[in-house]
Design an enzyme around this catalytic site. Structure first.
Site, PDB file in Angstrom:
ATOM      1  N   ARG A 145     100.688-105.474  41.980  1.00 22.46           N
ATOM      2  CA  ARG A 145     100.684-105.447  40.646  1.00 22.46           C
ATOM      3  C   ARG A 145     101.780-106.424  39.246  1.00 22.46           C
ATOM      4  O   ARG A 145     101.609-105.470  39.168  1.00 22.46           O
ATOM      5  CB  ARG A 145     100.454-103.932  40.749  1.00 22.46           C
ATOM      6  CG  ARG A 145      99.378-103.012  41.255  1.00 22.46           C
ATOM      7  CD  ARG A 145      97.976-103.478  40.536  1.00 22.46           C
ATOM      8  NE  ARG A 145      97.447-102.510  40.933  1.00 22.46           N
ATOM      9  CZ  ARG A 145      96.781-101.084  41.275  1.00 22.46           C
ATOM     10  NH1 ARG A 145      97.106-100.562  40.099  1.00 22.46           N
ATOM     11  NH2 ARG A 145      96.032-100.803  41.768  1.00 22.46           N
ATOM     12  N   GLN A 150      96.859-110.419  38.550  1.00 27.98           N
ATOM     13  CA  GLN A 150      96.418-109.666  38.478  1.00 27.98           C
ATOM     14  C   GLN A 150      94.115-110.434  38.577  1.00 27.98           C
ATOM     15  O   GLN A 150      93.658-109.576  39.146  1.00 27.98           O
ATOM     16  CB  GLN A 150      95.919-109.466  36.743  1.00 27.98           C
ATOM     17  CG  GLN A 150      94.926-108.563  36.487  1.00 27.98           C
ATOM     18  CD  GLN A 150      95.539-108.461  34.979  1.00 27.98           C
ATOM     19  OE1 GLN A 150      96.747-109.305  34.287  1.00 27.98           O
ATOM     20  NE2 GLN A 150      95.465-107.246  34.002  1.00 27.98           N
ATOM     21  N   ASP A 153      92.797-109.109  42.628  1.00 26.84           N
ATOM     22  CA  ASP A 153      93.383-107.770  43.159  1.00 26.84           C
ATOM     23  C   ASP A 153      92.053-107.335  43.229  1.00 26.84           C
ATOM     24  O   ASP A 153      91.331-106.619  42.330  1.00 26.84           O
ATOM     25  CB  ASP A 153      94.006-107.011  41.829  1.00 26.84           C
ATOM     26  CG  ASP A 153      94.206-105.753  42.349  1.00 26.84           C
ATOM     27  OD1 ASP A 153      93.855-105.176  43.075  1.00 26.84           O
ATOM     28  OD2 ASP A 153      95.585-105.174  41.431  1.00 26.84           O
ATOM     29  N   SER A 156      91.609-103.478  41.974  1.00 33.49           N
ATOM     30  CA  SER A 156      91.117-103.412  40.331  1.00 33.49           C
ATOM     31  C   SER A 156      89.933-103.011  39.911  1.00 33.49           C
ATOM     32  O   SER A 156      89.652-102.380  39.603  1.00 33.49           O
ATOM     33  CB  SER A 156      92.440-103.973  39.431  1.00 33.49           C
ATOM     34  OG  SER A 156      93.963-103.329  39.769  1.00 33.49           O
ATOM     35  N   TYR A 251     101.247 -97.232  40.316  1.00 37.18           N
ATOM     36  CA  TYR A 251     101.154 -96.722  41.670  1.00 37.18           C
ATOM     37  C   TYR A 251     101.519 -95.366  41.060  1.00 37.18           C
ATOM     38  O   TYR A 251     102.849 -95.111  40.824  1.00 37.18           O
ATOM     39  CB  TYR A 251     101.043 -97.084  43.308  1.00 37.18           C
ATOM     40  CG  TYR A 251     100.549 -98.107  43.557  1.00 37.18           C
ATOM     41  CD1 TYR A 251      99.476 -98.074  43.793  1.00 37.18           C
ATOM     42  CD2 TYR A 251     100.646 -99.637  44.280  1.00 37.18           C
ATOM     43  CE1 TYR A 251      98.199 -98.776  43.866  1.00 37.18           C
ATOM     44  CE2 TYR A 251     100.012-100.317  43.823  1.00 37.18           C
ATOM     45  CZ  TYR A 251      98.644-100.076  44.790  1.00 37.18           C
ATOM     46  OH  TYR A 251      98.139-100.980  44.316  1.00 37.18           O
TER      47      TYR A 251
END
Length: 402
Positions: A145, A150, A153, A156, A251
């Protein structure tokens, strides 16, 4: 590292090899996504890759074979041959081992790069065969993360869709309006929505509930997200924990028993007042903790709704029936599986862009460069050269018969 892997991938040298990318059709029941969309095909072709799509792979996401051909990809009806000749295989789900006549792992040549959302801790059965076949497997749900990662990912991207669609399901099931209405027959007050968990799915659920006009409350075991919750127009409710529940990287970790008791009291109180409860909690992005007990459901008002968005991780509600909808004491509990597949067009577009960003980031001189000193590759690699490299997966598989 050697100068070139068995699949013809450059190990740091960036030597041109004319790599071939294969995109098989997804065969998991209910899956409608495809790992590559036509606009991403164009980017990979421009980067120097040859792209082949299995015929019909994009049909369920409304991307036709003709659209892929127009983007410059080849459409192949021989899945085994296409995968067997590929240097890179892109997948949404883990490869089929031997189901429905498809042995996708066995079709891959040793050294082939596999890229997709493998979820190795949820799908441990696929890991050892990948290692045994000497596949270099990356799982995009394991990328760190970080700002740099980003765009790669998939966890996400898909979580955002899950949060959005979960609210729409709640609005459909609830026998009330979400927004306040002032009518000639009188005023209808807004629904009260309680969102549990404020990672990507939870934040999207908050934002979507607010757009629909609901009065939204939200909680998370990580108090640092209070500002994010309130910035979306919701009210933060929480308890002061004795120990931090943040595991880093966005998390959460398991709570201590003392903190679990305090949390259960808060959840019971908020659920009893809510018209809609949306749960999104996952430990480490993988496992869903049981947060809503049968006793909490009994205290809720008839006509209220629970949408358990932790269903893919085992479920956040004790009485959820995974993949189904049940009525308990007048409370509707919905526990949908794989919600991103119900929005296949945008889910595929976003997923494909994540995979494409991963490949583009590590492409040099028209080749994919393996660099396990890179923080993204180091975090997301699962298997290579016959070994399981992902620490959490390796630990989970220790002592388990393959």
């Amino acid at each position: 590292m050697s100068a070139r892997s068995a699949a013809g991938v450059a190990d740091g040298g960036g030597e041109e090899t004319g790599l071939r990318i294969a995109v098989p059709k997804e065969t998991r029941p209910g899956e409608r996504r495809v790992a590559l969309a036509p606009d991403s095909c164009k980017k990979l072709l421009q980067a120097g890759y040859a792209v082949s799509i299995e015929g019909g792979a994009g049909d369920a996401a409304f991307f036709t074979d003709a659209a892929f051909r127009e983007a410059g990809a080849a459409v192949d009806t021989d899945a085994a041959g296409m995968i067997g000749s590929a240097d890179v295989v892109l997948k949404v789900n883990p490869p089929a081992i031997d189901g429905a006549g498809r042995a996708e792992t066995a079709w891959m040549r040793p050294g082939t790069i596999l890229l997709g959302s493998l979820m190795p801790l949820r799908n441990p059965a696929v890991v050892r065969p990948l290692a045994a076949r000497r596949i270099t497997a990356f799982s995009t749900d394991a990328v760190p993360r970080s700002t740099r990662a980003q765009s790669m990912d998939t966890l996400s991207s898909m979580a955002s869709i899950t949060g959005y669609k979960g609210v729409l399901l709640a609005a459909t099931e609830l026998g009330k309006y979400f927004p306040m209405f002032m009518t000639a027959a009188g005023t209808v007050f807004p629904a009260r929505v309680f969102v549990i968990g404020a990672a990507l799915a939870g934040l999207q659920a908050i934002a979507t509930s607010r757009r629909l006009g609901a009065n939204v409350f939200a909680t998370d075991v990580r108090p640092e997200v209070k500002e994010q919750i309130e910035s979306l127009g919701a009210k933060y409710v929480g308890v002061e924990l004795k120990e931090s529940a943040s595991a880093g990287g966005g998390y959460a970790r398991e709570l201590t028993e003392a903190d679990r008791i305090r949390q259960r009291e808060l959840l019971a109180e908020q659920c009893a007042m809510a018209d809609v409860v949306i749960t999104t909690a996952l430990i480490g992005g993988v496992t869903a903790p049981r947060l809503i007990t049968a006793a909490m459901v009994q205290r809720m008002r008839p006509g209220s709704v629970i949408v358990d968005l932790g269903a893919d991780g085992g479920g956040n509600c004790e009485v959820s029936r995974l993949g189904d909808s049940v009525l308990v004491n007048g409370v509707r509990i919905v526990a949908p599986l794989n919600l991103p597949a119900t929005m296949p067009t945008h889910a595929s577009l976003l997923f494909a862009r994540n995979l494409t960003a991963f490949i583009q980031t590590f492409t040099k001189d028209r080749s994919f460069v393996l660099d396990l000193s890179d923080d993204i590759q180091k975090a997301s690699i699962i298997t290579r050269d016959g070994e399981i490299l992902h620490a959490r997966t390796k630990e989970a598989l220790q002592g388990v018969r393959g």
